[in-house]
Design a protein around this motif. Structure first.
Motif, PDB file in Angstrom:
ATOM      1  N   CYS A   1      -4.392 -25.110  39.033  1.00  0.00           N
ATOM      2  CA  CYS A   1      -5.556 -24.209  39.054  1.00  0.00           C
ATOM      3  C   CYS A   1      -6.850 -24.960  39.376  1.00  0.00           C
ATOM      4  CB  CYS A   1      -5.673 -23.437  37.733  1.00  0.00           C
ATOM      5  SG  CYS A   1      -6.210 -24.421  36.315  1.00  0.00           S
TER       6      CYS A   1
ATOM      7  N   CYS B   1      -3.707 -22.556  32.631  1.00  0.00           N
ATOM      8  CA  CYS B   1      -2.625 -21.891  33.361  1.00  0.00           C
ATOM      9  C   CYS B   1      -1.244 -22.335  32.898  1.00  0.00           C
ATOM     10  CB  CYS B   1      -2.790 -22.113  34.870  1.00  0.00           C
ATOM     11  SG  CYS B   1      -2.404 -23.788  35.405  1.00  0.00           S
TER      12      CYS B   1
ATOM     13  N   CYS C   1      -6.168 -30.209  36.392  1.00  0.00           N
ATOM     14  CA  CYS C   1      -4.962 -29.459  36.705  1.00  0.00           C
ATOM     15  C   CYS C   1      -4.860 -29.309  38.219  1.00  0.00           C
ATOM     16  CB  CYS C   1      -5.014 -28.083  36.041  1.00  0.00           C
ATOM     17  SG  CYS C   1      -3.621 -27.032  36.488  1.00  0.00           S
TER      18      CYS C   1
ATOM     19  N   CYS D   1      -1.680 -27.823  31.231  1.00  0.00           N
ATOM     20  CA  CYS D   1      -3.016 -27.248  31.410  1.00  0.00           C
ATOM     21  C   CYS D   1      -3.218 -26.118  30.391  1.00  0.00           C
ATOM     22  CB  CYS D   1      -3.157 -26.701  32.825  1.00  0.00           C
ATOM     23  SG  CYS D   1      -4.654 -25.733  33.092  1.00  0.00           S
TER      24      CYS D   1
HETATM   25 ZN   LIG Z   1      -4.250 -25.131  35.296  1.00  0.00          ZN
END
Ligand SMILES: [Zn+2]
Length: 175
Positions: free
Chosen positions: A165, A140, A162, A137
């Protein structure tokens, strides 16, 4: 920059460096957050018989984007004082997303795009979902992601989500 009455080619390497900087700053039409230098598709900038010869290699999208890049190169280089510019296309070796520079990858991540994983080398069957390791991702950094669509805004991108997150993002495909 004025070059009246003087062949730029005679000025030598400094002018070639300037031409490389101008040419390298041309953005990619499909991925405008990165330049042709970031993508590694600017293969060569050389002087030939008093003309500037720029060599580029097509990426994902092939010819339409290449024409746009060639036009942009001609325009920017003429603005920088290079009167005669020839843009050549080199098809071999074929471009690989592995050629994207570290700076290019950084810019993609900063724009919320996951840069491509390592491209498969040789005759490796590419099955859907096999991305040679997790797609990380760009927000994050989690590897807990899954593909939600094989094609994003353009054919060179896939849509991911993702799980950590919960944000959707685009992955620039490896080729
Ligand atoms: Zn993420």
């Amino acid at each position: 920059m004025t070059r009246a009455g003087d062949s730029w080619a005679s000025a030598g390497e400094a002018d070639l460096d300037a031409a490389r900087a101008v040419a390298g700053a041309v953005p990619d039409p499909e991925l405008p957050v990165v330049t042709v230098a970031d993508l590694g598709i600017l293969r060569d900038v050389a002087a030939e018989d008093g003309r500037l010869v720029v060599t580029i290699t097509p990426t994902y999208s092939g010819c339409p984007a290449l024409r746009e890049i060639a036009h942009d190169l001609q325009y920017r280089l003429s603005q920088a004082g290079f009167a005669e510019v020839i843009v050549r296309t080199a098809l071999a070796p074929a471009w690989s997303s592995d050629w994207i520079t570290a700076e290019g990858r950084r810019k993609l991540r900063a724009a919320g795009l996951a840069p491509p994983n390592r491209a498969p080398k040789g005759p490796v069957p590419l099955t859907l979902g096999d991305r040679r390791g997790p797609v990380l991702c760009p927000r994050c950094g989690s590897g807990d992601t899954r593909q939600t669509a094989a094609f994003g805004g353009t054919a060179c991108k896939a849509l991911f989500r993702c799980e950590a997150c919960r944000e959707p993002f685009e992955y620039v495909k490896e080729i």
